[in-house]
Design a protein around this motif. Structure first.
Motif, PDB file in Angstrom:
ATOM      1  N   ASP A 133     -14.413   3.553 -16.135  1.00  0.00           N
ATOM      2  CA  ASP A 133     -15.024   2.333 -16.679  1.00  0.00           C
ATOM      3  C   ASP A 133     -13.895   1.335 -16.942  1.00  0.00           C
ATOM      4  O   ASP A 133     -13.309   1.310 -18.022  1.00  0.00           O
ATOM      5  N   ALA A 134     -13.590   0.528 -15.943  1.00  0.00           N
ATOM      6  CA  ALA A 134     -12.457  -0.384 -16.020  1.00  0.00           C
ATOM      7  C   ALA A 134     -12.813  -1.674 -16.750  1.00  0.00           C
ATOM      8  O   ALA A 134     -13.870  -2.249 -16.528  1.00  0.00           O
ATOM      9  N   VAL A 135     -11.912  -2.100 -17.604  1.00  0.00           N
ATOM     10  CA  VAL A 135     -12.043  -3.385 -18.291  1.00  0.00           C
ATOM     11  C   VAL A 135     -11.391  -4.431 -17.391  1.00  0.00           C
ATOM     12  O   VAL A 135     -10.214  -4.290 -17.029  1.00  0.00           O
ATOM     13  N   ARG A 136     -12.138  -5.446 -17.043  1.00  0.00           N
ATOM     14  CA  ARG A 136     -11.607  -6.490 -16.159  1.00  0.00           C
ATOM     15  C   ARG A 136     -10.512  -7.288 -16.860  1.00  0.00           C
ATOM     16  O   ARG A 136     -10.637  -7.637 -18.029  1.00  0.00           O
ATOM     17  N   THR A 137      -9.465  -7.569 -16.098  1.00  0.00           N
ATOM     18  CA  THR A 137      -8.335  -8.347 -16.619  1.00  0.00           C
ATOM     19  C   THR A 137      -7.906  -9.347 -15.548  1.00  0.00           C
ATOM     20  O   THR A 137      -8.434  -9.362 -14.446  1.00  0.00           O
ATOM     21  N   ARG A 138      -6.914 -10.114 -15.901  1.00  0.00           N
ATOM     22  CA  ARG A 138      -6.267 -11.021 -14.947  1.00  0.00           C
ATOM     23  C   ARG A 138      -4.776 -10.681 -14.945  1.00  0.00           C
ATOM     24  O   ARG A 138      -3.971 -11.415 -15.517  1.00  0.00           O
ATOM     25  N   PRO A 139      -4.431  -9.566 -14.308  1.00  0.00           N
ATOM     26  CA  PRO A 139      -3.030  -9.138 -14.353  1.00  0.00           C
ATOM     27  C   PRO A 139      -2.123 -10.066 -13.546  1.00  0.00           C
ATOM     28  O   PRO A 139      -2.533 -10.644 -12.544  1.00  0.00           O
ATOM     29  N   SER A 140      -0.905 -10.167 -14.005  1.00  0.00           N
ATOM     30  CA  SER A 140       0.089 -10.953 -13.278  1.00  0.00           C
ATOM     31  C   SER A 140       0.526 -10.179 -12.035  1.00  0.00           C
ATOM     32  O   SER A 140       0.341  -8.960 -11.938  1.00  0.00           O
ATOM     33  N   PHE A 141       1.138 -10.889 -11.120  1.00  0.00           N
ATOM     34  CA  PHE A 141       1.674 -10.256  -9.916  1.00  0.00           C
ATOM     35  C   PHE A 141       2.670  -9.165 -10.294  1.00  0.00           C
ATOM     36  O   PHE A 141       2.640  -8.060  -9.751  1.00  0.00           O
ATOM     37  N   SER A 142       3.551  -9.476 -11.245  1.00  0.00           N
ATOM     38  CA  SER A 142       4.576  -8.495 -11.626  1.00  0.00           C
ATOM     39  C   SER A 142       3.953  -7.261 -12.285  1.00  0.00           C
ATOM     40  O   SER A 142       4.423  -6.144 -12.069  1.00  0.00           O
ATOM     41  N   ALA A 143       2.884  -7.440 -13.067  1.00  0.00           N
ATOM     42  CA  ALA A 143       2.201  -6.295 -13.681  1.00  0.00           C
ATOM     43  C   ALA A 143       1.584  -5.412 -12.596  1.00  0.00           C
ATOM     44  O   ALA A 143       1.667  -4.177 -12.664  1.00  0.00           O
ATOM     45  N   LEU A 144       0.958  -6.032 -11.609  1.00  0.00           N
ATOM     46  CA  LEU A 144       0.382  -5.270 -10.502  1.00  0.00           C
ATOM     47  C   LEU A 144       1.461  -4.530  -9.720  1.00  0.00           C
ATOM     48  O   LEU A 144       1.289  -3.357  -9.354  1.00  0.00           O
ATOM     49  N   LEU A 145       2.565  -5.193  -9.478  1.00  0.00           N
ATOM     50  CA  LEU A 145       3.666  -4.590  -8.737  1.00  0.00           C
ATOM     51  C   LEU A 145       4.233  -3.374  -9.481  1.00  0.00           C
ATOM     52  O   LEU A 145       4.438  -2.305  -8.892  1.00  0.00           O
ATOM     53  N   ARG A 146       4.461  -3.534 -10.778  1.00  0.00           N
ATOM     54  CA  ARG A 146       4.962  -2.412 -11.594  1.00  0.00           C
ATOM     55  C   ARG A 146       3.986  -1.239 -11.564  1.00  0.00           C
ATOM     56  O   ARG A 146       4.383  -0.087 -11.382  1.00  0.00           O
ATOM     57  N   GLU A 147       2.708  -1.538 -11.764  1.00  0.00           N
ATOM     58  CA  GLU A 147       1.707  -0.471 -11.813  1.00  0.00           C
ATOM     59  C   GLU A 147       1.572   0.223 -10.465  1.00  0.00           C
ATOM     60  O   GLU A 147       1.436   1.450 -10.410  1.00  0.00           O
ATOM     61  N   TYR A 148       1.604  -0.530  -9.385  1.00  0.00           N
ATOM     62  CA  TYR A 148       1.517   0.061  -8.049  1.00  0.00           C
ATOM     63  C   TYR A 148       2.686   1.014  -7.816  1.00  0.00           C
ATOM     64  O   TYR A 148       2.492   2.139  -7.333  1.00  0.00           O
ATOM     65  N   PHE A 157       0.056  -2.064  -1.251  1.00  0.00           N
ATOM     66  CA  PHE A 157       0.044  -2.928  -2.436  1.00  0.00           C
ATOM     67  C   PHE A 157      -1.083  -3.955  -2.355  1.00  0.00           C
ATOM     68  O   PHE A 157      -1.794  -4.173  -3.337  1.00  0.00           O
ATOM     69  N   VAL A 158      -1.257  -4.580  -1.203  1.00  0.00           N
ATOM     70  CA  VAL A 158      -2.343  -5.562  -1.042  1.00  0.00           C
ATOM     71  C   VAL A 158      -3.686  -4.889  -1.293  1.00  0.00           C
ATOM     72  O   VAL A 158      -4.534  -5.418  -2.034  1.00  0.00           O
ATOM     73  N   LEU A 159      -3.897  -3.718  -0.718  1.00  0.00           N
ATOM     74  CA  LEU A 159      -5.150  -2.989  -0.928  1.00  0.00           C
ATOM     75  C   LEU A 159      -5.329  -2.653  -2.409  1.00  0.00           C
ATOM     76  O   LEU A 159      -6.424  -2.830  -2.967  1.00  0.00           O
ATOM     77  N   PHE A 160      -4.274  -2.198  -3.051  1.00  0.00           N
ATOM     78  CA  PHE A 160      -4.310  -1.886  -4.488  1.00  0.00           C
ATOM     79  C   PHE A 160      -4.730  -3.112  -5.296  1.00  0.00           C
ATOM     80  O   PHE A 160      -5.589  -3.035  -6.167  1.00  0.00           O
ATOM     81  N   ALA A 161      -4.131  -4.258  -4.986  1.00  0.00           N
ATOM     82  CA  ALA A 161      -4.352  -5.474  -5.771  1.00  0.00           C
ATOM     83  C   ALA A 161      -5.733  -6.079  -5.567  1.00  0.00           C
ATOM     84  O   ALA A 161      -6.293  -6.655  -6.501  1.00  0.00           O
ATOM     85  N   ILE A 194       7.805   2.094   6.842  1.00  0.00           N
ATOM     86  CA  ILE A 194       7.627   2.445   5.421  1.00  0.00           C
ATOM     87  C   ILE A 194       7.386   1.184   4.598  1.00  0.00           C
ATOM     88  O   ILE A 194       6.473   1.146   3.766  1.00  0.00           O
ATOM     89  N   LEU A 195       8.167   0.157   4.850  1.00  0.00           N
ATOM     90  CA  LEU A 195       7.994  -1.108   4.135  1.00  0.00           C
ATOM     91  C   LEU A 195       6.627  -1.735   4.429  1.00  0.00           C
ATOM     92  O   LEU A 195       5.958  -2.228   3.520  1.00  0.00           O
ATOM     93  N   LEU A 196       6.195  -1.682   5.664  1.00  0.00           N
ATOM     94  CA  LEU A 196       4.888  -2.208   6.045  1.00  0.00           C
ATOM     95  C   LEU A 196       3.766  -1.432   5.344  1.00  0.00           C
ATOM     96  O   LEU A 196       2.831  -2.031   4.796  1.00  0.00           O
ATOM     97  N   ALA A 197       3.868  -0.102   5.337  1.00  0.00           N
ATOM     98  CA  ALA A 197       2.858   0.729   4.669  1.00  0.00           C
ATOM     99  C   ALA A 197       2.816   0.430   3.171  1.00  0.00           C
ATOM    100  O   ALA A 197       1.737   0.314   2.580  1.00  0.00           O
ATOM    101  N   TRP A 198       4.015   0.295   2.573  1.00  0.00           N
ATOM    102  CA  TRP A 198       4.072  -0.025   1.144  1.00  0.00           C
ATOM    103  C   TRP A 198       3.403  -1.373   0.876  1.00  0.00           C
ATOM    104  O   TRP A 198       2.613  -1.510  -0.048  1.00  0.00           O
ATOM    105  N   GLY A 199       3.719  -2.380   1.688  1.00  0.00           N
ATOM    106  CA  GLY A 199       3.152  -3.717   1.507  1.00  0.00           C
ATOM    107  C   GLY A 199       1.643  -3.748   1.689  1.00  0.00           C
ATOM    108  O   GLY A 199       0.918  -4.351   0.888  1.00  0.00           O
ATOM    109  N   LEU A 200       1.152  -3.088   2.731  1.00  0.00           N
ATOM    110  CA  LEU A 200      -0.302  -3.036   2.946  1.00  0.00           C
ATOM    111  C   LEU A 200      -0.989  -2.265   1.821  1.00  0.00           C
ATOM    112  O   LEU A 200      -2.068  -2.646   1.360  1.00  0.00           O
TER     113      LEU A 200
END
Length: 180
Positions: free
Chosen positions: A150-165, A20-24, A12-18
């Protein structure tokens, strides 16, 4: 027994981590010049409203809903802030004051789409937020409405990506379980 549980937790942890990487690394991109009946902007991030107004100006959509506008913002203040002509405000721009989060953005948008009889809509939000916003709108939009992301490009922080994921996963699971 403990060994099997450890393996399941590890998987489960491996699936979550992979996941997240794919999401990011595969954040949604801006749309092209596709034409839609309307464009909806979800407030809350830099460049979103400007992108929606650009879509309107270029004629890619005929009308604009800005969802999640603060109650203190008056239409004339919005027009001044974003340099929108009064005639454009009157004909083509609706400020939505109902939404306070992504789910209520989708509710407000779906209600507006039904009222305006929109058949196709361009959804504008930040790249990191697009997947969840799109998922919520897909669930609530009237049947048959085509949605262009229509996504607006940003430079999200790691923590923002983690929260959103994690929010995306939670809402996906809740949706799969039938929770609203």
């Amino acid at each position: 027994m403990r060994s099997a549980l450890s393996r399941v937790c590890g998987l489960i942890l491996l699936a979550w981590g992979l996941g997240f990487v794919l999401f990011a690394v595969t954040l949604p991109q801006p749309a092209g010049e596709e034409r839609t009946d309307a464009v909806v902007v979800l407030t809350g991030g830099a460049g979103r409203i400007e992108r929606g107004l650009e879509v309107l100006k270029r004629g890619w959509s005929r009308q604009l809903l800005v969802s999640g506008v603060d109650h203190s913002v008056k239409p004339h203040e919005f027009a001044l802030e974003y340099r929108v002509r009064p005639s454009r405000m009157a004909c083509c721009v609706t400020l939505g004051y109902q939404a306070i989060d992504t789910r209520s953005n989708a509710e407000e948008t779906a209600e507006w789409l039904r009222h305006e009889r929109v058949k196709s809509v361009r959804l504008v939000t930040s790249d990191w937020h697009m997947r969840r916003a799109r998922m919520e709108l897909d669930r609530m939009a009237p049947e048959g409405v085509a949605i262009v992301a229509d996504a607006v490009r940003t430079r999200p922080s790691f923590s923002a990506l983690l929260r959103e994921y994690n929010k995306l996963l939670a809402r996906s699971i809740a949706g799969a379980l039938g929770a609203r």
